[in-house]
Design a protein around this motif. Structure first.
Motif, mmCIF file in Angstrom:
data_model
loop_
_atom_site.group_PDB
_atom_site.id
_atom_site.type_symbol
_atom_site.label_atom_id
_atom_site.label_comp_id
_atom_site.label_asym_id
_atom_site.label_seq_id
_atom_site.Cartn_x
_atom_site.Cartn_y
_atom_site.Cartn_z
ATOM 1 N N ALA A 1 -34.510 21.599 -1.531
ATOM 2 C CA ALA A 1 -35.591 22.192 -0.747
ATOM 3 C C ALA A 1 -36.946 21.647 -1.189
ATOM 4 C CB ALA A 1 -35.557 23.712 -0.863
ATOM 5 N N GLN A 2 -37.120 21.454 -2.490
ATOM 6 C CA GLN A 2 -38.378 20.895 -2.991
ATOM 7 C C GLN A 2 -38.558 19.455 -2.506
ATOM 8 O OE1 GLN A 2 -37.672 21.525 -7.148
ATOM 9 N NE2 GLN A 2 -38.545 23.587 -7.164
ATOM 10 N N GLU B 1 -44.655 15.036 0.417
ATOM 11 C CA GLU B 1 -45.091 14.395 1.659
ATOM 12 C C GLU B 1 -44.880 12.889 1.652
ATOM 13 O OE1 GLU B 1 -49.043 15.511 2.630
ATOM 14 O OE2 GLU B 1 -48.596 17.676 2.677
ATOM 15 N N SER B 2 -45.113 12.233 0.540
ATOM 16 C CA SER B 2 -44.982 10.779 0.470
ATOM 17 C C SER B 2 -43.528 10.349 0.622
ATOM 18 C CB SER B 2 -45.525 10.275 -0.870
ATOM 19 O OG SER B 2 -45.052 8.981 -1.163
ATOM 20 N N SER B 3 -43.288 9.377 1.497
ATOM 21 C CA SER B 3 -41.918 8.875 1.688
ATOM 22 C C SER B 3 -41.348 8.287 0.404
ATOM 23 C CB SER B 3 -41.895 7.822 2.799
ATOM 24 O OG SER B 3 -42.207 8.393 4.043
ATOM 25 N N ASP B 4 -42.166 7.540 -0.314
ATOM 26 C CA ASP B 4 -41.696 6.935 -1.570
ATOM 27 C C ASP B 4 -41.309 8.018 -2.577
ATOM 28 O OD1 ASP B 4 -42.058 4.415 -0.569
ATOM 29 O OD2 ASP B 4 -43.980 4.081 -1.570
ATOM 30 N N ASP B 5 -42.123 9.072 -2.647
ATOM 31 C CA ASP B 5 -41.818 10.152 -3.588
ATOM 32 C C ASP B 5 -40.569 10.925 -3.157
ATOM 33 O OD1 ASP B 5 -43.980 9.457 -5.129
ATOM 34 O OD2 ASP B 5 -45.308 11.006 -4.319
ATOM 35 N N SER C 1 -29.726 13.156 3.407
ATOM 36 C CA SER C 1 -31.173 13.367 3.367
ATOM 37 C C SER C 1 -31.897 12.095 2.933
ATOM 38 C CB SER C 1 -31.508 14.517 2.417
ATOM 39 O OG SER C 1 -30.954 15.730 2.876
ATOM 40 N N LEU C 2 -31.352 11.403 1.935
ATOM 41 C CA LEU C 2 -31.939 10.139 1.508
ATOM 42 C C LEU C 2 -31.891 9.119 2.639
ATOM 43 C CD1 LEU C 2 -33.197 8.291 -0.588
ATOM 44 C CD2 LEU C 2 -30.890 7.804 -1.452
ATOM 45 N N ALA C 3 -30.785 9.091 3.376
ATOM 46 C CA ALA C 3 -30.680 8.173 4.510
ATOM 47 C C ALA C 3 -31.779 8.445 5.529
ATOM 48 C CB ALA C 3 -29.306 8.321 5.169
ATOM 49 N N GLY C 4 -32.082 9.720 5.754
ATOM 50 C CA GLY C 4 -33.102 10.076 6.717
ATOM 51 C C GLY C 4 -34.487 9.640 6.304
ATOM 52 N N VAL C 5 -34.751 9.660 5.009
ATOM 53 C CA VAL C 5 -36.072 9.289 4.505
ATOM 54 C C VAL C 5 -36.202 7.770 4.365
ATOM 55 C CG1 VAL C 5 -37.681 9.479 2.573
ATOM 56 C CG2 VAL C 5 -36.332 11.466 3.272
ATOM 57 N N ASP C 6 -35.165 7.141 3.835
ATOM 58 C CA ASP C 6 -35.237 5.728 3.472
ATOM 59 C C ASP C 6 -35.036 4.820 4.673
ATOM 60 O OD1 ASP C 6 -35.750 3.814 1.623
ATOM 61 O OD2 ASP C 6 -33.732 3.730 0.790
ATOM 62 N N GLY C 7 -34.122 5.203 5.590
ATOM 63 C CA GLY C 7 -33.881 4.408 6.779
ATOM 64 C C GLY C 7 -33.273 3.052 6.466
ATOM 65 N N GLY C 8 -33.291 2.179 7.446
ATOM 66 C CA GLY C 8 -32.763 0.838 7.252
ATOM 67 C C GLY C 8 -31.250 0.800 7.236
#
Length: 212
Positions: free
Chosen positions: A35-36, A42-46, A81-88
């Protein structure tokens, strides 16, 4: 490529829970950190770094207790969740890993975490691209969502994700009914951040459907 493949997953934004978590600090910690990662950074990298660390910790926990289906579900959620943020293209490998984990749980213990593996896998089938890139299939998604709702008819996640699926497939009136049912789901006292985030997602989806 399907809309929303670069998944706000959940996201897989996913905040799935069972009462067993109350007595399990390992799983409670994983869920809290999800959840955190998902709702407070907010930052995609973070976000990527946060989910990377969480995946490592979840894998370590699962290696120590490999029969734990709840940890398999959460490893799948974290990978999605990581797939959603990182993409590609790397995202495809992550969601395929998640699919294998979720299928294993569904085969052996589908009622784990109130049917969360079914909801999670249904959402993946809806969100990811179809053949030849991946395994997306809305017919399969609908089948899995109905099984999930049979196990957990009043859950916030099972109703939210099915409502989102119905909206995306043009069944607006039915989508609104499930989204509003999700709004009425019982609060989870140990998951306030996850509940708050999911309720905001419900509100946003209803606004998109001109219902707020």
């Amino acid at each position: 490529m399907r809309k929303s493949f670069y998944i706000t997953v959940w996201a897989l934004s996913w905040s799935l829970i069972s009462a067993t978590v109350l007595a399990d600090p390992i799983l409670a910690k994983i869920q809290t950190r999800w959840a955190q990662c998902n709702y407070t950074i907010e930052s995609s990298d973070d976000k990527v770094a946060c989910f990377d660390r969480l995946i490592d910790d979840t894998q370590i926990a699962l290696l120590a207790q490999p029969a734990r289906h709840d940890l398999k579900i959460w490893l799948a959620i974290n990978k999605s969740s990581l797939a959603g943020v990182d993409g590609g293209m790397g995202a495809l490998g992550l969601v395929k890993d998640a699919k294998i984990l979720l299928e294993d749980v569904i085969t052996q213990a589908p009622e784990t975490l109130d049917g969360s593996a079914l909801t999670s896998l249904a959402t993946l089938y809806h969100k990811v691209p179809g053949w030849p890139l991946a395994f997306g299939d809305d017919d399969k998604a609908a089948e899995l969502f109905k099984k999930a709702l049979a196990i957990n008819p009043d859950g916030i996640d099972s109703n939210y994700f099915y409502g989102e699926f119905l909206a995306d497939t043009g069944k607006t009136n039915l989508a609104v009914a499930f989204l509003k049912h999700a709004q009425q789901a019982p609060a989870r006292p140990d998951r306030p951040l996850a509940d708050q985030g999911r309720q905001q997602e419900i509100i946003q989806k209803l606004k998109e459907l001109n219902q707020q």
